[in-house]
Design a protein around this motif. Sequence first.
Motif, PDB file in Angstrom:
ATOM      1  N   ARG A   1      -3.503  -0.006   8.733  1.00 25.68           N
ATOM      2  CA  ARG A   1      -4.715  -0.544   9.346  1.00 25.68           C
ATOM      3  C   ARG A   1      -5.675   0.568   9.755  1.00 25.68           C
ATOM      4  N   LYS A   2      -5.153   1.762  10.016  1.00 21.99           N
ATOM      5  CA  LYS A   2      -6.010   2.897  10.330  1.00 21.99           C
ATOM      6  C   LYS A   2      -6.547   3.582   9.067  1.00 21.99           C
ATOM      7  N   GLY A   3      -6.197   3.027   7.881  1.00 20.82           N
ATOM      8  CA  GLY A   3      -6.686   3.539   6.625  1.00 20.82           C
ATOM      9  C   GLY A   3      -6.020   4.810   6.152  1.00 20.82           C
ATOM     10  N   LEU A   4      -4.866   5.101   6.692  1.00 17.52           N
ATOM     11  CA  LEU A   4      -4.167   6.328   6.288  1.00 17.52           C
ATOM     12  C   LEU A   4      -3.363   6.140   4.998  1.00 17.52           C
ATOM     13  N   ILE A   5      -3.055   4.903   4.635  1.00 17.39           N
ATOM     14  CA  ILE A   5      -2.416   4.595   3.349  1.00 17.39           C
ATOM     15  C   ILE A   5      -3.063   3.372   2.733  1.00 17.39           C
TER      16      ILE A   5
ATOM     17  N   PHE B   1       9.940  -0.034  12.102  1.00 16.30           N
ATOM     18  CA  PHE B   1       9.425   0.623  10.882  1.00 16.30           C
ATOM     19  C   PHE B   1       8.241  -0.147  10.308  1.00 16.30           C
ATOM     20  N   TYR B   2       8.398  -1.460  10.195  1.00 14.26           N
ATOM     21  CA  TYR B   2       7.316  -2.277   9.631  1.00 14.26           C
ATOM     22  C   TYR B   2       6.081  -2.247  10.540  1.00 14.26           C
ATOM     23  N   ARG B   3       6.318  -2.231  11.839  1.00 16.70           N
ATOM     24  CA  ARG B   3       5.189  -2.199  12.772  1.00 16.70           C
ATOM     25  C   ARG B   3       4.433  -0.878  12.650  1.00 16.70           C
ATOM     26  N   LEU B   4       5.144   0.250  12.555  1.00 20.96           N
ATOM     27  CA  LEU B   4       4.505   1.553  12.404  1.00 20.96           C
ATOM     28  C   LEU B   4       3.756   1.648  11.080  1.00 20.96           C
ATOM     29  N   LEU B   5       4.374   1.162  10.022  1.00 17.82           N
ATOM     30  CA  LEU B   5       3.747   1.199   8.700  1.00 17.82           C
ATOM     31  C   LEU B   5       2.461   0.383   8.694  1.00 17.82           C
TER      32      LEU B   5
ATOM     33  N   ALA C   1       0.829  -1.207   0.000  1.00 16.70           N
ATOM     34  CA  ALA C   1       0.000   0.000   0.000  1.00 16.70           C
ATOM     35  C   ALA C   1       0.859   1.251   0.000  1.00 16.70           C
ATOM     36  N   ALA C   2       1.913   1.242   0.818  1.00 11.10           N
ATOM     37  CA  ALA C   2       2.786   2.417   0.882  1.00 11.10           C
ATOM     38  C   ALA C   2       3.575   2.601  -0.408  1.00 11.10           C
ATOM     39  N   SER C   3       3.898   1.482  -1.053  1.00 17.47           N
ATOM     40  CA  SER C   3       4.658   1.563  -2.306  1.00 17.47           C
ATOM     41  C   SER C   3       3.821   2.105  -3.458  1.00 17.47           C
ATOM     42  N   THR C   4       2.506   1.984  -3.328  1.00 19.91           N
ATOM     43  CA  THR C   4       1.607   2.439  -4.414  1.00 19.91           C
ATOM     44  C   THR C   4       0.866   3.716  -4.047  1.00 19.91           C
ATOM     45  N   THR C   5       1.259   4.290  -2.912  1.00 17.55           N
ATOM     46  CA  THR C   5       0.727   5.598  -2.513  1.00 17.55           C
ATOM     47  C   THR C   5       1.790   6.635  -2.820  1.00 17.55           C
ATOM     48  N   PHE C   6       1.402   7.661  -3.569  1.00 19.43           N
ATOM     49  CA  PHE C   6       2.395   8.601  -4.081  1.00 19.43           C
ATOM     50  C   PHE C   6       2.309   9.959  -3.409  1.00 19.43           C
ATOM     51  N   CYS C   7       3.426  10.580  -3.248  1.00 19.14           N
ATOM     52  CA  CYS C   7       3.506  11.937  -2.714  1.00 19.14           C
ATOM     53  C   CYS C   7       3.167  12.940  -3.825  1.00 19.14           C
ATOM     54  N   ARG C   8       3.103  14.223  -3.492  1.00 18.91           N
ATOM     55  CA  ARG C   8       2.767  15.250  -4.468  1.00 18.91           C
ATOM     56  C   ARG C   8       3.791  15.351  -5.589  1.00 18.91           C
TER      57      ARG C   8
END
Length: 234
Positions: free
Chosen positions: A230-234, A221-225, A198-205
């Motif tokens: 899971r909170k739907g932020l990415i 790092f993996y735990r925070l990500l 999910a983070a790899s396919t979410t892009f910055c501006r």
Amino acid sequence: MRNQEFINKIAPAAVEDMMNTGVLASITIAQAALESAWGQSAPGNNLFGIKGSGTTQTTKEFINGVWVTINAGFRSYQDWFGSITDHSKFLLENPRYRNAGFFDQCSAMDYAGAARALQAAGYATDPQYATKIVGIIESNWLQQFDQEADNMLREIEELKGQIQTLLNTAEVHIEKISALEAKTSMAVPEWAKEAVIAASTTFCRDGRPLIDTPDGSSYDFYRLLTTIHRKGLI
């Protein structure tokens, strides 16, 4: 040579020999004193009257109830210390001394019992041999050298125990460090793969993904990500 000078000269070697072989230092010193007349009669540096090849000497032996003079061959050595080493080797290699309980008495720190075992095993023909050995030990307080060797052996064992404890502690710390290192640089764990994708396919501006190379990141790092995902932020 005075008696005390003789003792001072060979006592360190006798103590070291006891630590290596178990032969009481007091017995070694007393036998050397008796057999060599306190160092005055030791042809070929043979302190203990051990027979063999090297030198031929005239000696007295108690045979059939009387003292007789005979000629016999005796071992020879480069120095007195070689004689001390060979003396213990001689006792160790001849089963009759162990069978007579000599080494059991040495282990028990019983110099009198060890002297009697020497006589029983036939070290000398003199019927008063054990009595003479004990007399030399007690009149010169040679048993102090047995205690010295025993104390040194105990200290060595204690040091070995301390070293082993340190090694065990070091191994535990090494394992902890290795575990921490594994957590600070690890491949993507199975439970974090969804969040990483999910983070790899979410892009910055600016068009770059939130994460570029997830491999080799830390456990935290993996735990925070994963928590963010899971909170739907990415």
